[in-house]
Write a protein that holds these residues in place. Structure first.
Motif, mmCIF file in Angstrom:
data_model
loop_
_atom_site.group_PDB
_atom_site.id
_atom_site.type_symbol
_atom_site.label_atom_id
_atom_site.label_comp_id
_atom_site.label_asym_id
_atom_site.label_seq_id
_atom_site.Cartn_x
_atom_site.Cartn_y
_atom_site.Cartn_z
ATOM 1 N N SER A 55 0.835 -1.199 0.000
ATOM 2 C CA SER A 55 0.000 0.000 0.000
ATOM 3 C C SER A 55 0.872 1.252 0.000
ATOM 4 O O SER A 55 1.931 1.292 0.615
ATOM 5 N N ASN A 56 0.436 2.270 -0.703
ATOM 6 C CA ASN A 56 1.117 3.556 -0.738
ATOM 7 C C ASN A 56 0.348 4.620 0.019
ATOM 8 O O ASN A 56 0.636 5.802 -0.104
ATOM 9 N N ASP A 57 -0.668 4.206 0.780
ATOM 10 C CA ASP A 57 -1.487 5.145 1.537
ATOM 11 C C ASP A 57 -0.725 5.637 2.758
ATOM 12 O O ASP A 57 0.039 4.893 3.378
ATOM 13 N N PRO A 58 -0.948 6.884 3.134
ATOM 14 C CA PRO A 58 -0.270 7.394 4.331
ATOM 15 C C PRO A 58 -0.882 6.808 5.605
ATOM 16 O O PRO A 58 -1.984 6.246 5.587
ATOM 17 N N LEU A 59 -0.170 6.966 6.692
ATOM 18 C CA LEU A 59 -0.672 6.577 8.005
ATOM 19 C C LEU A 59 -1.482 7.742 8.564
ATOM 20 O O LEU A 59 -1.036 8.886 8.522
ATOM 21 N N TYR A 60 -2.680 7.467 9.055
ATOM 22 C CA TYR A 60 -3.520 8.488 9.677
ATOM 23 C C TYR A 60 -3.433 8.324 11.185
ATOM 24 O O TYR A 60 -3.535 7.207 11.698
ATOM 25 N N SER A 80 -7.716 20.571 13.438
ATOM 26 C CA SER A 80 -6.476 20.878 12.735
ATOM 27 C C SER A 80 -5.916 19.600 12.126
ATOM 28 O O SER A 80 -6.263 18.489 12.540
ATOM 29 N N MET A 81 -5.039 19.794 11.140
ATOM 30 C CA MET A 81 -4.436 18.665 10.455
ATOM 31 C C MET A 81 -2.969 19.005 10.182
ATOM 32 O O MET A 81 -2.659 20.084 9.681
ATOM 33 N N ASP A 82 -2.076 18.091 10.542
ATOM 34 C CA ASP A 82 -0.652 18.242 10.271
ATOM 35 C C ASP A 82 -0.217 17.112 9.357
ATOM 36 O O ASP A 82 -0.610 15.960 9.550
ATOM 37 N N ILE A 83 0.597 17.441 8.370
ATOM 38 C CA ILE A 83 1.065 16.450 7.406
ATOM 39 C C ILE A 83 2.580 16.345 7.534
ATOM 40 O O ILE A 83 3.301 17.313 7.310
ATOM 41 N N LEU A 84 3.056 15.158 7.903
ATOM 42 C CA LEU A 84 4.492 14.881 7.999
ATOM 43 C C LEU A 84 4.895 14.150 6.729
ATOM 44 O O LEU A 84 4.378 13.073 6.441
ATOM 45 N N LYS A 85 5.807 14.738 5.961
ATOM 46 C CA LYS A 85 6.142 14.135 4.684
ATOM 47 C C LYS A 85 7.635 13.922 4.472
ATOM 48 O O LYS A 85 8.065 13.630 3.393
ATOM 49 N N ASP A 86 8.423 14.062 5.512
ATOM 50 C CA ASP A 86 9.858 13.868 5.356
ATOM 51 C C ASP A 86 10.343 12.828 6.368
ATOM 52 O O ASP A 86 9.575 12.002 6.827
ATOM 53 N N ALA A 87 11.590 12.865 6.711
ATOM 54 C CA ALA A 87 12.164 11.866 7.612
ATOM 55 C C ALA A 87 11.568 11.917 9.012
ATOM 56 O O ALA A 87 11.663 10.949 9.762
ATOM 57 N N THR A 90 9.103 8.981 9.580
ATOM 58 C CA THR A 90 9.665 7.668 9.885
ATOM 59 C C THR A 90 10.385 7.668 11.227
ATOM 60 O O THR A 90 10.483 6.628 11.873
ATOM 61 N N ALA A 91 10.892 8.810 11.667
ATOM 62 C CA ALA A 91 11.555 8.874 12.967
ATOM 63 C C ALA A 91 10.566 8.641 14.100
ATOM 64 O O ALA A 91 10.896 8.006 15.100
ATOM 65 N N ILE A 92 9.352 9.134 13.935
ATOM 66 C CA ILE A 92 8.349 9.006 14.992
ATOM 67 C C ILE A 92 7.586 7.686 14.887
ATOM 68 O O ILE A 92 7.402 6.982 15.875
ATOM 69 N N TYR A 93 7.137 7.328 13.678
ATOM 70 C CA TYR A 93 6.237 6.186 13.506
ATOM 71 C C TYR A 93 6.896 4.965 12.863
ATOM 72 O O TYR A 93 6.219 3.982 12.583
ATOM 73 N N VAL A 101 2.610 10.782 7.012
ATOM 74 C CA VAL A 101 1.675 10.686 8.132
ATOM 75 C C VAL A 101 0.760 11.906 8.109
ATOM 76 O O VAL A 101 1.227 13.027 7.917
ATOM 77 N N ILE A 102 -0.527 11.666 8.280
ATOM 78 C CA ILE A 102 -1.503 12.741 8.411
ATOM 79 C C ILE A 102 -2.026 12.691 9.839
ATOM 80 O O ILE A 102 -2.679 11.724 10.236
ATOM 81 N N ILE A 103 -1.709 13.716 10.624
ATOM 82 C CA ILE A 103 -2.133 13.792 12.028
ATOM 83 C C ILE A 103 -3.376 14.670 12.086
ATOM 84 O O ILE A 103 -3.326 15.849 11.736
ATOM 85 N N ILE A 104 -4.487 14.080 12.534
ATOM 86 C CA ILE A 104 -5.773 14.781 12.595
ATOM 87 C C ILE A 104 -6.165 14.978 14.044
ATOM 88 O O ILE A 104 -6.183 14.022 14.826
#
Length: 139
Positions: A55-60, A80-87, A90-93, A101-104
């Motif tokens: 899967s290429n879907d992001p983690l929510y 609010s919504m935060d989008i993590l798209k760099d390293a 992977t450092a956190i999750y 990662v999409i943090i909602i």
């Protein structure tokens, strides 16, 4: 990292899911509609296509709980919504954040306060074709 508030997500018209709310509002986030039908499913790609078979879907992450199905949440419930798209994703999750990662954060109730909000939208999925009706009546 990109951050969006609830006002930015619902600005510009009625949206039915998170994918439609994100479309065109965060750089590096590609939202595509999978079917031509109105209200069809959408897919979100943050870091491109990384896997051929997986899967290429992001983690929510919704209010601190990781899930793979966060696209169907009501955009009016999002604070609010935060989008993590760099390293940092992977450092956190770990490996689960490899596709981004999409943090909602959802809106929460407050003690001793009553607040009722109504948001409505009406639409059709099968418009009437006036040309077919006109041609049939003139024959």
């Amino acid at each position: 990292m990109a951050s969006l508030s609830s006002n930015e997500l619902t600005k510009g018209g009625a949206v039915s899911n998170v994918g439609q709310a994100l479309q065109g509002k965060a750089s590096g986030v590609v939202v595509t509609q999978n079917s031509k039908a109105p209200g069809g499913s959408t897919s979100i790609r943050i870091r491109g296509t990384n896997s051929i078979s997986g899967s290429n879907d992001p983690l929510y992450v919704i209010d601190g709980f990781p899930t793979n199905n966060g696209i169907n949440i009501n955009p009016d419930d999002i604070a609010s919504m935060d989008i993590l798209k760099d390293a940092s994703a992977t450092a956190i999750y770990g490996s689960r954040g490899a596709n981004g990662v999409i943090i909602i954060t959802t809106k929460r109730g407050k003690t001793d306060q009553n607040n009722i909000t109504y948001s409505g939208y009406v639409g059709t999925q099968n418009p009437i074709n006036p040309f077919t009706f006109w041609m049939a009546s003139n024959i």
